[in-house]
Design a protein around this motif. Structure first.
Motif, PDB file in Angstrom:
ATOM      1  N   GLU A 137       0.829  -1.206   0.000  1.00  0.00           N
ATOM      2  CA  GLU A 137       0.000   0.000   0.000  1.00  0.00           C
ATOM      3  C   GLU A 137       0.863   1.255   0.000  1.00  0.00           C
ATOM      4  OE1 GLU A 137      -3.642   1.847  -0.277  1.00  0.00           O
ATOM      5  OE2 GLU A 137      -3.290  -0.334  -0.232  1.00  0.00           O
ATOM      6  N   ILE A 138       1.952   1.224   0.769  1.00  0.00           N
ATOM      7  CA  ILE A 138       2.819   2.393   0.883  1.00  0.00           C
ATOM      8  C   ILE A 138       3.524   2.723  -0.430  1.00  0.00           C
ATOM      9  CG2 ILE A 138       4.925   1.164   1.628  1.00  0.00           C
ATOM     10  CD1 ILE A 138       5.309   3.460   3.664  1.00  0.00           C
ATOM     11  N   ASN A 139       3.681   1.703  -1.306  1.00  0.00           N
ATOM     12  CA  ASN A 139       4.348   1.933  -2.592  1.00  0.00           C
ATOM     13  C   ASN A 139       3.525   2.834  -3.507  1.00  0.00           C
ATOM     14  OD1 ASN A 139       5.551  -1.485  -2.719  1.00  0.00           O
ATOM     15  ND2 ASN A 139       6.643   0.342  -2.054  1.00  0.00           N
ATOM     16  N   LYS A 252      11.393  -7.883   6.680  1.00  0.00           N
ATOM     17  CA  LYS A 252      11.128  -6.563   7.257  1.00  0.00           C
ATOM     18  C   LYS A 252      11.771  -5.453   6.430  1.00  0.00           C
ATOM     19  CE  LYS A 252       8.903  -8.411  10.663  1.00  0.00           C
ATOM     20  NZ  LYS A 252       9.474  -8.517  11.998  1.00  0.00           N
ATOM     21  N   SER A 253      12.932  -5.727   5.848  1.00  0.00           N
ATOM     22  CA  SER A 253      13.597  -4.696   5.050  1.00  0.00           C
ATOM     23  C   SER A 253      12.792  -4.345   3.809  1.00  0.00           C
ATOM     24  CB  SER A 253      15.007  -5.148   4.657  1.00  0.00           C
ATOM     25  OG  SER A 253      14.958  -6.357   3.913  1.00  0.00           O
ATOM     26  N   ASN A 254      11.935  -5.262   3.370  1.00  0.00           N
ATOM     27  CA  ASN A 254      11.032  -5.001   2.244  1.00  0.00           C
ATOM     28  C   ASN A 254       9.678  -4.479   2.702  1.00  0.00           C
ATOM     29  OD1 ASN A 254      12.516  -5.435  -0.051  1.00  0.00           O
ATOM     30  ND2 ASN A 254      11.647  -7.426  -0.531  1.00  0.00           N
ATOM     31  N   ARG A 255       9.549  -4.214   3.992  1.00  0.00           N
ATOM     32  CA  ARG A 255       8.312  -3.687   4.571  1.00  0.00           C
ATOM     33  C   ARG A 255       7.129  -4.612   4.278  1.00  0.00           C
ATOM     34  NH1 ARG A 255       8.324   2.576   2.752  1.00  0.00           N
ATOM     35  NH2 ARG A 255       8.572   1.604   0.715  1.00  0.00           N
ATOM     36  N   ASP A 256       7.379  -5.911   4.283  1.00  0.00           N
ATOM     37  CA  ASP A 256       6.332  -6.885   3.988  1.00  0.00           C
ATOM     38  C   ASP A 256       5.327  -7.009   5.123  1.00  0.00           C
ATOM     39  OD1 ASP A 256       7.325  -7.601   1.509  1.00  0.00           O
ATOM     40  OD2 ASP A 256       8.500  -9.287   2.270  1.00  0.00           O
ATOM     41  N   LEU A 257       4.063  -7.133   4.746  1.00  0.00           N
ATOM     42  CA  LEU A 257       3.009  -7.515   5.678  1.00  0.00           C
ATOM     43  C   LEU A 257       2.422  -8.860   5.277  1.00  0.00           C
ATOM     44  CD1 LEU A 257       1.243  -4.066   6.233  1.00  0.00           C
ATOM     45  CD2 LEU A 257       2.849  -5.253   7.749  1.00  0.00           C
ATOM     46  N   HIS A 258       2.843  -9.359   4.127  1.00  0.00           N
ATOM     47  CA  HIS A 258       2.612 -10.747   3.709  1.00  0.00           C
ATOM     48  C   HIS A 258       3.667 -11.056   2.647  1.00  0.00           C
ATOM     49  CE1 HIS A 258       0.705  -9.006   0.102  1.00  0.00           C
ATOM     50  NE2 HIS A 258       0.784 -10.216  -0.439  1.00  0.00           N
ATOM     51  N   SER A 278      -1.765  -6.995   9.743  1.00  0.00           N
ATOM     52  CA  SER A 278      -3.092  -6.602   9.261  1.00  0.00           C
ATOM     53  C   SER A 278      -3.441  -7.322   7.961  1.00  0.00           C
ATOM     54  CB  SER A 278      -3.148  -5.086   9.060  1.00  0.00           C
ATOM     55  OG  SER A 278      -2.140  -4.663   8.145  1.00  0.00           O
ATOM     56  N   GLU A 279      -2.453  -7.510   7.079  1.00  0.00           N
ATOM     57  CA  GLU A 279      -2.735  -8.152   5.801  1.00  0.00           C
ATOM     58  C   GLU A 279      -2.980  -9.645   5.963  1.00  0.00           C
ATOM     59  OE1 GLU A 279       0.166  -7.018   2.866  1.00  0.00           O
ATOM     60  OE2 GLU A 279      -0.315  -4.893   3.072  1.00  0.00           O
ATOM     61  N   HIS A 280      -2.223 -10.303   6.837  1.00  0.00           N
ATOM     62  CA  HIS A 280      -2.494 -11.715   7.110  1.00  0.00           C
ATOM     63  C   HIS A 280      -3.897 -11.883   7.699  1.00  0.00           C
ATOM     64  CE1 HIS A 280       1.960 -13.133   7.230  1.00  0.00           C
ATOM     65  NE2 HIS A 280       1.393 -13.399   6.065  1.00  0.00           N
TER      66      HIS A 280
END
Length: 350
Positions: A137-139, A252-258, A278-280
């Motif tokens: 989303e941030i992208n 985490k360095s890729n700001r992943d939420l899934h 939140s995404e999971h």
């Protein structure tokens, strides 16, 4: 639809899987692989230099190659650039001479701080794409701030063929059987090794597959639980199905939420046991379709509970398999969604 596809075509890569998915959707796909063309650079002594310099110093060679490949008689409807890390603004300007929509599909986080050196060339090219496809989303706002004309946010995806479950009547080889499996790469700043070491100290029977784990400072502790290198194809699916629980660790360095594991594991027939985000939680009902945790202590607790309850494990596993299919996030689904977006926002305007 005629598609000119530029990406890594090595079997097993996610880029190759998308290429195959486009063909399964009955599109005419003309593909070229810059990674194969310049494998002497990527395998040479200066590979790390080019990686960390964002491929700035090979742009002339890349651009000459693009000019060569577009001189073929293939007249595409769209141009699909997968990853795009190798292509700077001049590369995309050359492709624009075909007067067709150009889309960028990037699984990574090129606008995140940790990736900007690697994607230095790509970042300058963002304004020249007709559509940029991103995973976070941030992208969206970050790409628009860099001049993106159109941005489409999608989720990661599994592959309908590559990750299809084995016949459940088949006996799984003993070397792929495990209680709690983690299939993934050691990464220097991700602290995956520390997390797995904490689980081991809490008594969780871990099995680890993946690359570069010998580099970990915790290797002496992890080594007895290490089962082998990176898995792909049927071996990857077999290890998922052979595990009672499959850990889903984020980058985490890729700001992943899934991650892709968030979808591949349930699709392949495994029980996803992943970090609570939140995404999971939007994807799966916690405790019913997947298991979530916030730290090693909670992870160990839920693992111990599930390892002792086969009936509950099976109920969650089957519910997860059903749910992930309902999400329509296979490569074919995602590719079709992207092409529909190109058709609506780009082709109709030409």
């Amino acid at each position: 639809m005629k598609i000119f596809y530029l990406g890594n075509l090595k079997s097993g890569t996610t880029s190759f899987q998308r290429y195959e998915a486009l063909k399964r959707l009955n599109h005419e796909v003309y593909a070229k692989d810059p990674y194969e063309k310049f494998q002497n650079i990527f395998n040479g002594k200066l590979r790390h230099f080019h990686f960390y310099s964002g491929y700035r110093f090979i742009q002339k060679k890349i651009n000459e190659w693009i000019k060569e490949v577009i001189e073929s008689n293939f007249n595409p409807d769209i141009i699909w650039v997968n990853s795009g890390e190798l292509f700077g603004s001049k590369s995309i300007k050359i492709l624009k001479n075909l007067n067709k929509p150009i889309l960028l599909y990037n699984n990574d986080d090129p606008t995140g701080n940790i990736s900007r050196w690697r994607f230095a060339s790509l970042l300058k090219a963002i304004p020249y794409y007709s559509l940029c496809v991103v995973m976070r989303e941030i992208n969206i706002s970050e790409f628009k701030n860099r001049g993106a004309v159109n941005v489409l946010r999608i989720t990661m995806s599994y592959d309908e063929i590559e990750h299809r479950p084995l016949d459940f009547s088949c006996n799984i080889q003993s070397n792929y059987l495990s209680d709690v499996a983690f299939i993934g790469t050691w990464m220097r700043h991700e602290k995956r090794d520390k997390f797995l070491t904490e689980l081991i100290k809490l008594g969780i029977p871990i099995s680890i597959w993946g690359s570069r784990w010998q580099k970990s400072k915790y290797w002496k502790i992890l080594k007895p639980y290490y089962k082998g290198g990176a898995l792909s194809g049927r071996s990857y699916v077999t290890a998922i199905q052979g595990a009672k629980l499959c850990l889903g660790l984020l980058c985490k360095s890729n700001r992943d939420l899934h991650t892709t594991r968030s979808l591949e594991v349930p699709y392949a027939g495994g029980l996803l046991c992943a970090e609570r985000t939140s995404e999971h939680q939007n994807m799966y009902k916690e405790g019913e379709e997947a298991i979530f945790w916030s730290d090693a202590k909670e992870c160990a607790k839920v693992c111990n509970e599930l390892l002792l309850n086969e009936t509950l494990r099976e109920r969650i596993r089957l519910a997860g398999m059903k749910k992930v299919r309902s999400l329509k996030v296979g490569n074919e689904d995602i590719c079709q969604k992207i092409l529909d977006e190109v058709n609506y926002k780009c082709l109709n305007k030409q």
